[in-house]
Write an enzyme that holds these catalytic residues in place. Structure first.
Site, short mmCIF file in Angstrom:
data_model
loop_
_atom_site.label_atom_id
_atom_site.label_comp_id
_atom_site.label_asym_id
_atom_site.label_seq_id
_atom_site.Cartn_x
_atom_site.Cartn_y
_atom_site.Cartn_z
N ASP A 98 15.72 8.96 13.54
CA ASP A 98 16.36 10.05 12.82
C ASP A 98 16.50 9.64 11.35
O ASP A 98 16.29 8.49 10.97
CB ASP A 98 17.72 10.38 13.47
CG ASP A 98 18.18 11.80 13.14
OD1 ASP A 98 17.64 12.39 12.19
OD2 ASP A 98 19.09 12.30 13.82
N GLU A 110 25.90 18.91 11.88
CA GLU A 110 26.14 17.47 11.95
C GLU A 110 27.61 17.12 11.70
O GLU A 110 28.50 17.87 12.06
CB GLU A 110 25.23 16.72 10.96
CG GLU A 110 23.75 16.97 11.31
CD GLU A 110 22.82 16.03 10.62
OE1 GLU A 110 23.02 14.82 10.72
OE2 GLU A 110 21.86 16.51 9.98
C1 BGC Z 1 18.95 16.90 5.36
C2 BGC Z 1 19.08 17.03 6.83
C3 BGC Z 1 19.50 15.74 7.35
C4 BGC Z 1 20.76 15.23 6.65
C5 BGC Z 1 21.12 13.88 7.15
C6 BGC Z 1 20.24 16.45 4.77
O1 BGC Z 1 20.13 16.39 3.39
O2 BGC Z 1 18.56 18.11 4.82
O3 BGC Z 1 17.90 17.41 7.42
O4 BGC Z 1 19.72 15.88 8.68
O5 BGC Z 1 20.59 15.22 5.28
O6 BGC Z 1 22.17 13.28 6.53
C1 BGC Z 2 19.33 15.19 12.27
C2 BGC Z 2 18.14 15.55 13.13
C3 BGC Z 2 17.11 16.25 12.32
C4 BGC Z 2 16.74 15.41 11.11
C5 BGC Z 2 15.73 16.05 10.22
C6 BGC Z 2 18.91 14.48 11.02
O1 BGC Z 2 19.99 14.27 10.18
O2 BGC Z 2 20.20 14.38 13.01
O3 BGC Z 2 18.55 16.32 14.21
O4 BGC Z 2 15.99 16.49 13.10
O5 BGC Z 2 17.90 15.17 10.35
O6 BGC Z 2 16.25 17.10 9.52
#
Ligand code: BGC
Ligand code: BGC
Length: 847
Positions: free
Chosen positions: A343, A542
Site C-alpha cells: 500500500d 481512511e
Molecule cells: C492519496 C491516496 C492515498 C493517501 C495515503 C493520498 O494523497 O491520494 O490515494 O491513499 O494519500 O495517505
Molecule cells: C489506500 C489503498 C489505496 C491506495 C492507493 C492507500 O492509502 O490504503 O486502499 O488503494 O492508497 O490510492
C-alpha cells in the site's frame, strides 16, 4: 472457457448458498476451505501476542491459473535480457502526480497509479478523455525501446472501489457496506463487470478492488469499504466480484471487457485494536485465519491477479514486512500465483525501513512497491541493494517474474496502446443507462428498514416534504473515494447524470400523482402528508474517518430537531440515514415513524424512493436489505447490540407498535480519551473554528476554508500522515482566534492536579508579528501562555501548555475551549494534534 467459468461460478455460488443458509452468522472454516490434509502436523496454537505463523493450520487453496509453457518461456527470455536496472524498475509503482512518461521510460517503471487525490495534469476532476490520453502516454513511454531495454508495457492501477469512482460521470455504486446488506452475490458479479467496463473506457488495466476486509470495529474509518463484519458474507462476495472484474480465471483480460483485480488489504486491516486505521491487530492466529483470512480463500480460488498488503500490523509486525504471512501463508500454503503489491508508502512503516529504502519488504515477499512519491529514492536504494546482494537475485527475479506473468496472462504485451483496446473511448459507457439501472437496483436492495409503525409505504398522490441536510447532496450520498480522496470539496455539478435522493423522491412523488417539496430545514408552505428527513455522516476516507465513539458529530445531529418539530405538527416522519457504519441513533429511532438505513448509496439516489412509495396497486415494494453489521444500542465501543447482524424488516408486515429504545449514548461527547485533535481532525463531538473572539466565527469542517472575510485561510498540510495537519495563514488586521472546543465544557480539575499539559503538535512557518498566545476559554477567568518569538520555525514540534496556566480550581472545572491560538498580527502556524500529555519539546511559561 465458458464451461470452466460456469463451473467455478457454481462452486463459489454453492459455498455462498451454504453459508447464507446457515442461521448462525459465524462461518465454520470447513465452509470456505477444503479440509486440511490428514498429514497436517498438530500445531500448538500460538499466543495471541506472537506474530509467528503456522502455515500448516491455514487452508490449502489451489491457484486456478495453470502455468503456460509459452508464457514461462517468454518470462525466462525477458529475465535473461533485462538489466538489473530494468528489473528494479519493474517492481516499482509511482503515482501520476509524481512521475512523468519520460520517467517511466528512463527508469523502466513497471506500474503507475493514481492516488485518491491525483488526476491527469494534476486535475482530480480531469475529463475522461484526459485519462485515456495519459494512459496512452505512459504506455508509449514504457514500450519505447529507443533508450534501450526490453520495453515491458506499464500497468496502471486505480481505486475503482465503488464504480470507476475517480472519473467524473462514471456510475457510482453503493459503498461495500451497503452491498453487503443486499446479500446478493449475483448482483456483485454484475457490478464487477460494469465497473470493469467503465475502467476500460479510460484505459486503465487494474483496479485496487475489491476490498475484502472484515471490519470488526465500526470506529474504523474504512468500515464502509468492507461488505460486512461477517466473514461468511464477505467470502460469498469476494470470488464473485473478482469474476465480475477479471472474468474467468486465466482469460486474456485485456482482449475482453475486463480488468485486473486486487484484493485488499491483506490481512486483518479490519481487525486492528480499537479500530485504528493502520493499527495493530492483536488477535490469535486462528482469528486471523478464520475471520480475516476467510475471504482470501474464494478470492484466490477465483484467480485474483494481485493482492495488496495492509498498512496495519499483526501482533506488532507490519504486514508489508511479514515473511510468514506474505510468503509462507499467502504464496505458499494458499498458492497465490499473482503478485503482491504494497500500500501507499506502507513499506516505510516496516521496522527499520523508510519510504526511500526497504529491502525488508521485497525480502519478506512483496513483489511491487507502491512508492507514489518516493519511487526515485527507492529505486536508487533498491538498485544498490540488488547489486550488493542485500536483496538476493533469486528474490528479485521471482518478483519480476510474477509481475511479468500477470502482464503476459492478461495479454498486456499484445493489447496495443490503451486507446486501441476494446471499450476504450466509448464514453457513453461511463454512467450508461444500463449501469445506472444496476446501481439503482443495488441501492434499493441495500436499504435496511429498522422501524415502520405504518407510514411506509408512502401513499400514492401524497404531498411529501423532503428535509435534512443530506437530501440533495450527491457527494454526501457517495462518501469517500469519490472523485477526490476524502470525497470532499464537491458539489452536485461534479456529478453529471447522477440523481440525488431528493430528485429521486421528487420524480417518484410526481409519478404517483403527488408532489414533493425540498426544504432542508423542514419548513413548508403547505402542510405535507409526510416528511422524509435525510441525515447522517459526511464523507471521509481512511484515517480521517476514525472515531472514538459510535455516534454522529453533534452538528450532524441537527436533523433530529427537525424530525421532532415535524412530529409535533402531526406530520409522520421517515428518517433516511446516510452512513458508512452502524452508529447510535436511539433518539432518531424513537422520533421517526419509519427508519431506513441508506448507507452510502452513490450516484443513483432514486433507488431510495423506489422502496419508499407504494406501487401502482397500492402494495408495498418492501425491503430485502439486512444489516451487514450489528447495530449498537449505545455509542460505547463494545457496548450492547440493538439490532443483530442480518436484522431488517420487510416493510410488508403488519405495522408494529414501537417499543422505545434507549436514548443514552453511554459516552459523553467529550469522552475522547484526552485526544482533542488528531491527524488534522477534531475528535468526535469537537469542533475547530476560526473567529475574532466575538461573534464572527467560522467552523472549519472541510478545507480549504476561509474565515474573517478572508483574513484567515485554512488548508490541509502533511504531518504524521498525509493531510494530517491544518495550516492557518493568519493575515493580521485584528483579533484572530483559532479554537478547538468540545460540545459541552470539560472538567479538567483531576488532570490539572499534576503535571498534565495540553500538548499541541505545531509548526510555525513564521514568527508571530505581534503578541501571540495559547489560551483557554473557561468563563471569564482563564489564562494562557505566550508563544515565544524565538520558537523554532519550519519544523513540527510539540508545544506544552501546563493546565495550571489556565487558572484556579473553579475555572479549570469548566473549560469551554481547552486550546486556542490568539493573535492580532500576521502569523503562519499549523496544527496536527492536540491532546493531554506530560512531555513536550517546548513547555510554555504561564502568563
Ligand atoms: C492519496 C491516496 C492515498 C493517501 C495515503 C493520498 O494523497 O491520494 O490515494 O491513499 O494519500 O495517505
Ligand atoms: C489506500 C489503498 C489505496 C491506495 C492507493 C492507500 O492509502 O490504503 O486502499 O488503494 O492508497 O490510492
Amino acid at each position: 472457457m465458458r464451461q470452466k467459468h460456469d463451473r467455478l461460478r457454481t462452486l463459489l455460488l454453492s459455498a455462498a448458498t451454504v453459508s447464507a443458509a446457515l442461521a448462525a452468522p459465524a462461518l465454520t472454516w470447513a465452509q470456505v476451505a477444503p479440509a486440511p490434509q490428514s498429514a497436517t502436523p498438530a500445531v500448538v496454537p500460538p499466543r495471541p501476542s506472537s506474530s509467528v505463523v503456522h502455515p500448516a493450520i491455514w487452508p490449502k487453496v489451489s491457484w486456478p491459473i495453470k502455468r503456460d509453457a509459452k508464457i514461462e518461456a517468454r518470462i525466462a527470455d525477458l529475465l535473461r535480457r533485462m538489466t538489473i536496472e530494468e528489473k528494479v524498475g519493474q517492481v516499482i509503482q509511482a503515482d501520476i502526480a509524481s512521475v512523468t512518461p519520460e520517467d517511466v521510460k528512463r527508469y523502466h517503471l513497471g506500474s503507475v497509479l493514481n492516488g485518491g487525490s491525483s488526476g491527469p495534469g494534476n486535475d482530480d476532476l480531469a475529463p475522461a478523455q484526459k485519462w485515456l490520453e495519459l494512459a496512452d502516454a505512459f504506455y508509449a513511454a514504457s514500450t519505447d525501446r529507443s533508450a534501450g531495454g526490453v520495453g515491458v508495457p506499464v500497468i496502471w492501477g486505480t481505486d475503482a472501489v465503488h464504480g470507476h469512482s475517480n472519473i467524473v460521470g462514471a456510475t457510482l455504486f453503493p459503498h461495500n457496506v451497503g452491498l453487503g446488506a443486499a446479500n446478493d452475490p449475483d448482483m456483485i458479479e454484475r457490478i464487477g463487470a460494469a465497473t470493469a467496463a467503465e475502467i476500460r473506457v479510460t484505459g486503465q488495466e487494474w483496479t485496487f478492488a475489491p476490498t475484502i476486509t472484515v471490519p470488526q470495529d465500526a470506529r474504523w474509518g474504512r468500515t464502509y469499504e468492507g461488505y460486512s463484519s461477517d466473514p461468511a458474507l464477505v467470502a460469498s462476495y469476494a470470488g464473485r466480484m473478482i469474476l465480475g472484474l477479471q472474468g474467468a480465471p486465466g482469460n486474456r483480460i485485456l482482449a475482453g471487457p475486463h480488468v485486473l483485480a486486487s484484493t485488499k488489504h491483506f490481512i486483518a486491516d479490519g481487525g486492528t485494536f480499537e479500530g485504528r486505521d493502520q493499527g495493530d491487530a492483536r488477535i490469535s492466529e486462528e482469528t486471523l485465519r478464520d475471520v480475516h483470512g476467510a475471504p482470501y480463500v474464494p478470492a484466490i480460488g477465483a484467480g485474483v491477479g494481485t493482492v495488496m498488503t495492509s498498512f496495519s500490523s499483526w501482533n506488532g509486525t507490519k504486514i508489508a514486512g511479514h515473511h510468514g504471512l506474505v510468503t509462507d501463508v499467502l504464496k505458499g500454503r494458499m498458492d497465490f500465483g499473482g503478485f503482491v503489491v504494497t500500500d501507499w508508502n506502507a513499506h516505510g512503516q516496516v521496522a527499520g525501513c523508510t519510504n526511500a529504502s526497504c529491502p525488508q519488504a521485497i525480502n519478506a515477499g512483496i513483489d511491487m512497491y507502491m512508492a507514489p512519491d518516493s519511487w526515485r529514492a527507492l529505486y536508487g536504494s533498491l538498485l544498490a541493494q540488488a547489486k550488493d546482494g542485500t536483496v538476493p537475485a533469486a528474490r528479485l527475479n521471482d518478483a519480476v517474474a510474477r509481475i511479468l506473468r500477470v502482464k503476459l496472462q492478461i495479454g498486456l504485451f499484445e493489447a496495443g496502446k490503451p486507446s486501441s483496446r476494446p471499450l476504450s473511448g466509448q464514453w457513453q459507457l461511463l454512467g450508461s443507462a444500463e449501469h445506472r439501472a444496476l446501481a439503482r437496483d443495488a441501492v434499493a436492495k441495500s436499504l435496511v428498514l429498522l422501524k415502520n409503525t405504518g407510514v411506509l409505504p408512502l401513499k400514492r398522490g401524497a404531498n411529501i416534504l423532503v428535509a435534512g441536510d443530506a437530501a440533495d447532496d450527491i457527494a454526501r450520498q457517495s462518501g469517500g473515494w469519490t472523485l477526490s480522496w476524502q470525497g470532499t470539496g464537491l458539489t452536485n455539478a461534479n456529478f453529471p447524470g447522477a440523481t440525488s435522493i431528493w430528485s429521486g423522491i421528487r420524480q417518484a412523488a410526481a409519478q404517483s400523482g403527488g408532489s414533493a417539496e425540498l426544504s432542508p430545514g423542514g419548513t413548508f408552505a403547505k402542510k405535507p402528508d409526510a416528511a422524509i428527513v435525510v441525515f447522517g455522516e459526511t464523507p471521509y476516507a481512511e484515517f480521517q474517518g476514525d472515531i472514538k465513539a459510535l455516534q454522529l458529530r453533534p452538528e450532524l445531529r441537527a436533523p433530529l430537531a427537525t424530525m421532532r418539530r415535524l412530529k409535533a405538527q402531526g406530520i409522520p416522519v421517515v428518517a433516511v440515514m446516510l452512513t458508512g457504519r452502524p452508529l447510535f441513533v436511539g433518539p432518531e429511532l424513537n422520533t421517526a415513524d419509519a427508519f431506513v438505513v441508506g448507507w452510502l448509496p452513490g450516484s443513483e439516489g432514486a433507488g431510495i424512493a423506489d422502496r419508499l412509495f407504494a406501487r401502482a396497486d397500492g402494495s408495498a415494494p418492501g425491503f430485502t436489505g439486512r444489516l451487514s453489521m450489528a447495530w449498537p444500542a449505545t455509542a460505547r465501543p463494545g457496548g450492547p447490540t440493538l439490532f443483530p447482524l442480518r436484522y431488517g424488516l420487510s416493510g410488508t408486515e403488519a405495522p408494529m407498535p414501537w417499543k422505545p429504545v434507549g436514548e443514552d449514548a453511554g459516552v459523553a461527547d467529550d469522552d475522547t480519551g484526552g485526544i482533542y485533535f488528531a491527524d488534522g481532525v477534531p475528535a468526535a463531538g469537537w469542533s475547530l473554528s476560526v473567529g475574532n473572539g466575538e461573534s464572527d466565527t467560522t467552523r472549519i469542517t472541510t478545507v480549504p476554508a476561509q474565515a474573517l472575510a478572508g483574513r484567515v485561510r485554512v488548508t490541509a498540510i502533511d504531518a504524521r500522515v498525509q493531510e494530517g495537519g491544518r495550516a492557518f495563514d493568519l493575515r493580521g488586521g485584528g483579533p484572530q482566534v483559532v479554537s478547538l472546543s468540545p460540545a459541552a465544557s470539560l472538567d479538567l480539575s483531576r488532570e490539572a492536579n499534576g503535571d498534565v499539559m495540553v500538548v499541541a503538535t505545531m509548526r510555525f512557518d513564521s514568527a508571530p508579528a505581534s503578541d501571540a498566545r495559547i489560551v483557554a476559554r473557561c468563563g471569564a477567568t482563564c489564562g494562557g501562555a505566550a508563544i515565544p518569538r524565538d520558537v523554532a520555525q519550519g519544523k513540527w514540534l510539540t508545544v506544552g501548555v501546563p493546565l495550571r496556566c489556565y487558572g484556579a480550581a473553579g475555572a479549570i472545572a469548566q473549560v469551554a475551549t481547552p486550546f486556542a491560538i490568539s493573535t492580532r498580527g500576521a502569523m503562519k502556524v499549523a496544527v496536527a494534534r492536540v491532546a493531554l500529555g506530560t512531555a513536550a519539546d517546548r513547555v510554555l511559561k504561564c502568563d
